[in-house]
Design an enzyme around this catalytic site. Structure first.
Site, short mmCIF file in Angstrom:
data_model
loop_
_atom_site.label_atom_id
_atom_site.label_comp_id
_atom_site.label_asym_id
_atom_site.label_seq_id
_atom_site.Cartn_x
_atom_site.Cartn_y
_atom_site.Cartn_z
CB ALA A 86 -0.98 -0.03 1.19
CB SER A 87 0.39 4.48 1.75
OG SER A 87 -0.78 4.89 1.08
CB THR A 88 5.24 1.27 2.53
OG1 THR A 88 4.85 0.12 1.77
CG2 THR A 88 4.70 1.16 3.93
CB THR A 89 4.15 2.33 -3.02
OG1 THR A 89 3.68 1.02 -2.73
CG2 THR A 89 4.77 2.33 -4.40
CE LYS A 90 0.63 8.38 -0.46
NZ LYS A 90 -0.13 7.11 -0.44
#
Length: 236
Positions: free
Chosen positions: A35-39
């Site tokens: 999820a948002s750890t891709t940021k």
């Protein structure tokens, strides 16, 4: 790698990767949707370009992406994309799942969009636009998609099993997600207040950026509910 008394610790995977299809066990090469750890991975790509002198964090985004300047965005700095200060936390306009996966329709929408506040003056988490905004800057500079640049310049040199856009040949390694039931905005706010330790007014005003006039309305399914929407892009 972490070491204990000079030796790498033993890693014993436990649990199940799927509750069906034969109760597949969790293995050391099981792939997880992060999820948002891709940021963070996206930001690494931008900072790598900055380290190489190819990207100036204080330059206007429009210097690299001219179409972005429309509708009052000509002075938005690259660093404001990275710090969630651009005023573009949501995509303003209906998009189909196919359009979102095609990348360019989302980029065209963001180009035409007006910031929700004066850029650089406030922080609001850009939950679903971060990857598109920073990723398009990476693409304009390198000519490569964010996923390709990350794979070639970050993951491959470090030997990482990490991707922004999973290659089809690795789909069999992916664990299955099991979702909770949908919950209301009020339940979400109560949870945020408890977890963050912030006062109710601060949490309510912050969440209002995402759910204006929520009142007693149920959370939009997939945005504040336990069952997320289909992915809206390779790095959001």
């Amino acid at each position: 790698m972490q070491r204990l008394r000079g030796r790498p610790p033993r890693r014993q995977p436990v649990g199940r990767a799927r509750r069906s299809r034969g109760e597949r066990p969790w293995r050391k090469n099981t792939v997880v949707h992060v999820a948002s750890t891709t940021k963070g991975a996206t930001a690494i790509c931008a900072h790598l370009l900055a380290q190489r002198g190819e990207l100036d964090l204080d330059a206007p985004v429009a210097q690299y992406w001219p179409e972005f300047a429309a509708n009052g965005k000509e002075q938005i700095k690259v660093r404001w994309l990275l710090s969630h200060q651009a005023g573009l936390p949501l995509v303003d306009g209906p998009l189909t799942f196919e359009q979102a996966c095609a990348w360019h329709p989302v980029i065209r929408s963001l180009e035409a969009q007006k910031p929700l506040w004066q850029p650089g003056t406030e922080h609001v988490y850009h939950a679903v636009t971060y990857g598109f905004l920073v990723g398009e800057v990476v693409r304009r500079i390198t000519g490569k998609s964010l996923g390709t640049f990350f794979a070639e310049e970050v993951a491959a040199p470090l030997g990482l099993s990490a991707w922004i856009g999973l290659p089809e040949e690795h789909e069999g390694r992916v664990s299955r997600l099991h979702f909770t039931d949908a919950f209301s905005v009020e339940e979400l706010l109560a949870g945020l207040i408890k977890v963050t330790g912030l006062d109710a007014d601060t949490v309510t005003r912050w969440s209002g950026r995402f759910f204006p006039g929520h009142g007693c309305r149920r959370a939009p399914r997939g945005l504040a509910a336990g069952r997320p929407r289909e992915p809206s892009g390779p790095a959001v």
